[in-house]
Design an enzyme around this catalytic site. Structure first.
Site, PDB file in Angstrom:
ATOM      1  N   SER A 148       0.695  -1.094  -0.124  1.00  0.00           N
ATOM      2  CA  SER A 148       0.147   0.115  -0.003  1.00  0.00           C
ATOM      3  C   SER A 148       0.827   1.297  -0.002  1.00  0.00           C
ATOM      4  O   SER A 148       0.469   2.417  -0.349  1.00  0.00           O
ATOM      5  CB  SER A 148      -0.856   0.081   1.127  1.00  0.00           C
ATOM      6  OG  SER A 148      -0.186  -0.088   2.463  1.00  0.00           O
ATOM      7  N   ASP A 198      -2.600   8.869   7.536  1.00  0.00           N
ATOM      8  CA  ASP A 198      -3.850   7.748   8.138  1.00  0.00           C
ATOM      9  C   ASP A 198      -2.841   6.915   9.206  1.00  0.00           C
ATOM     10  O   ASP A 198      -1.808   7.342   9.490  1.00  0.00           O
ATOM     11  CB  ASP A 198      -4.484   7.013   7.186  1.00  0.00           C
ATOM     12  CG  ASP A 198      -3.675   5.891   6.555  1.00  0.00           C
ATOM     13  OD1 ASP A 198      -2.404   5.709   6.873  1.00  0.00           O
ATOM     14  OD2 ASP A 198      -4.179   5.373   5.351  1.00  0.00           O
ATOM     15  N   HIS A 232       0.362   5.137   7.090  1.00  0.00           N
ATOM     16  CA  HIS A 232       0.856   5.672   5.868  1.00  0.00           C
ATOM     17  C   HIS A 232       1.180   7.240   5.768  1.00  0.00           C
ATOM     18  O   HIS A 232       0.535   7.919   6.471  1.00  0.00           O
ATOM     19  CB  HIS A 232      -0.153   5.551   4.454  1.00  0.00           C
ATOM     20  CG  HIS A 232      -0.528   4.122   4.432  1.00  0.00           C
ATOM     21  ND1 HIS A 232      -1.763   3.654   4.786  1.00  0.00           N
ATOM     22  CD2 HIS A 232       0.035   3.174   3.517  1.00  0.00           C
ATOM     23  CE1 HIS A 232      -1.826   2.331   4.435  1.00  0.00           C
ATOM     24  NE2 HIS A 232      -1.083   2.007   3.779  1.00  0.00           N
TER      25      HIS A 232
END
Length: 367
Positions: free
Chosen positions: A38, A328, A331
């Site tokens: 991600s 977040d 990340h």
């Protein structure tokens, strides 16, 4: 003596120019291929039925379109910023229907949120593109490229390309430490698990090399125990989670050593280690030096440190993302990503081994 050109060959060349533009310029600019999780996924998971998606606001709030794109960021992620710094067109997700024609020459992003080195990492997300499937897609991409521009030119595009691969964090966060007494933690103590993950990663990189790439930046994990999600679960006073920090401290030096071994085996400097753990620690330890107000609280989230659950339209949202290290619970913000990319481009041996990206490009231009 006048030589007559075969008419069919002439029309083939004319078609290539019309379809693909100035091929020589694009090859010189390098194709860019991205693999991993991600931290570098730019939208592949949007095409999958999975919970590992970033396709709803406020993701993308600072992206040029101000809309979610599938990137786990408020704006650009690391591959985007590398492309921007190099003056290259950004890569498309491999699953995007727009990846065709001249876009193939730009490269492709194969990354998928939730994956790790191991196939059992991220099983809770169900439908993600595991790393060997990403490599299979890269083979499929090369078949498409050969069909479009021919075998020799396709090989040249791949040989002269730049690759970025980011794996490893999920093998701890979403596998070994996912639940107490996880299957992998019952199978291995932490030092042996790290050695196992490194040995499996070496197999991944060997296969990537056999697919024709000659320049690969391999990032380590960040300081896993310092992300807001782990602070929310394990921290009383903002201290990083000890077990995950131990995992990162074991994993990252062994990754660097493994890359050195691989380069020795193939007798060329293909794999470049990016010490992203140190890059993160710099602004986690001294956030104010980099213009951040906090390295503990996520911009978007809820609960302690905004580290519980996902970033959603109902989450707390900071007004200025540039003041936060973390976008977040897991990340980095776009601003943090930009600092990381500057170290990838220009960092000394503390951050990049055996060379940084600009040195690599300069060496290649003289070859």
């Amino acid at each position: 003596m006048i030589k007559f050109v075969n008419i069919s060959s002439f029309f083939l060349i004319f078609w290539l120019v019309l379809t693909f533009g100035d091929l020589a310029v694009r090859v010189e600019a390098r194709a860019f291929f991205v693999f991993g999780d991600s931290l570098v996924d730019n939208g592949n998971n949007n095409y999958l039925v999975t919970t590992a998606r970033a396709d709803a606001p406020p993701y993308g709030i600072d992206y040029p379109t101000h809309r979610p794109t599938g990137r786990f960021s408020n704006g650009l992620n690391i591959p985007d910023i590398i492309s921007e710094e190099m003056g290259w067109e950004p890569t498309l997700p491999y699953l995007s229907p727009q990846l065709r024609g001249p876009k193939l020459l730009v490269g492709a992003n194969f990354a998928s949120a939730g994956v790790g080195v191991l196939n059992d990492t991220g099983v809770q997300f169900v439908n993600i593109i595991r790393i060997y499937q990403q490599l299979d897609y890269f083979e499929e991409y090369q078949q498409r490229l050969r069909a479009a521009i021919g075998v020799d030119e396709a090989r040249k595009v791949v040989n002269e390309s730049l690759v970025l691969i980011t794996l490893g964090g999920n093998d701890f966060v979403n596998n070994y430490y996912l639940v107490p007494y996880s299957a992998r933690s019952r199978q291995y103590d932490l030092p042996n698990y790290v050695r196992f993950v490194i040995s499996e990663y070496k197999k991944v990189l060997r296969r990537l090399y056999t697919l024709g790439v000659l320049r690969v930046i391999v990032t380590g994990t960040g300081p896993l125990g310092c992300v807001p999600a782990e602070l929310a679960l394990h921290s009383r006073n903002g201290e990083c989670a000890e077990e995950l920090m131990e995992a990162a401290a074991l994993y990252n030096p062994q990754l660097k050593d493994m890359l050195k071994d691989l380069n020795r085996e193939i007798d060329r400097k293909v794999f470049i280690a990016a010490n992203t753990n140190q890059m993160h620690m710099d602004f986690i330890s001294e956030p104010q030096r980099f213009g951040f107000v906090t390295s503990k609280i996520a911009c978007c989230g809820q609960g302690p440190y905004n580290g519980i659950g996902l970033c959603t339209p109902f989450s707390n949202l900071c007004p200025n993302r540039d003041l936060y290290v973390f976008w977040d619970p897991f990340h980095p913000s776009e601003k943090a990503n930009r600092i990381i990319v500057q170290q990838i481009l220009n960092g000394d041996n503390k951050y990049m081994h055996p060379m940084n990206l600009r040195t690599m490009l300069a060496m290649d231009s003289k070859a």
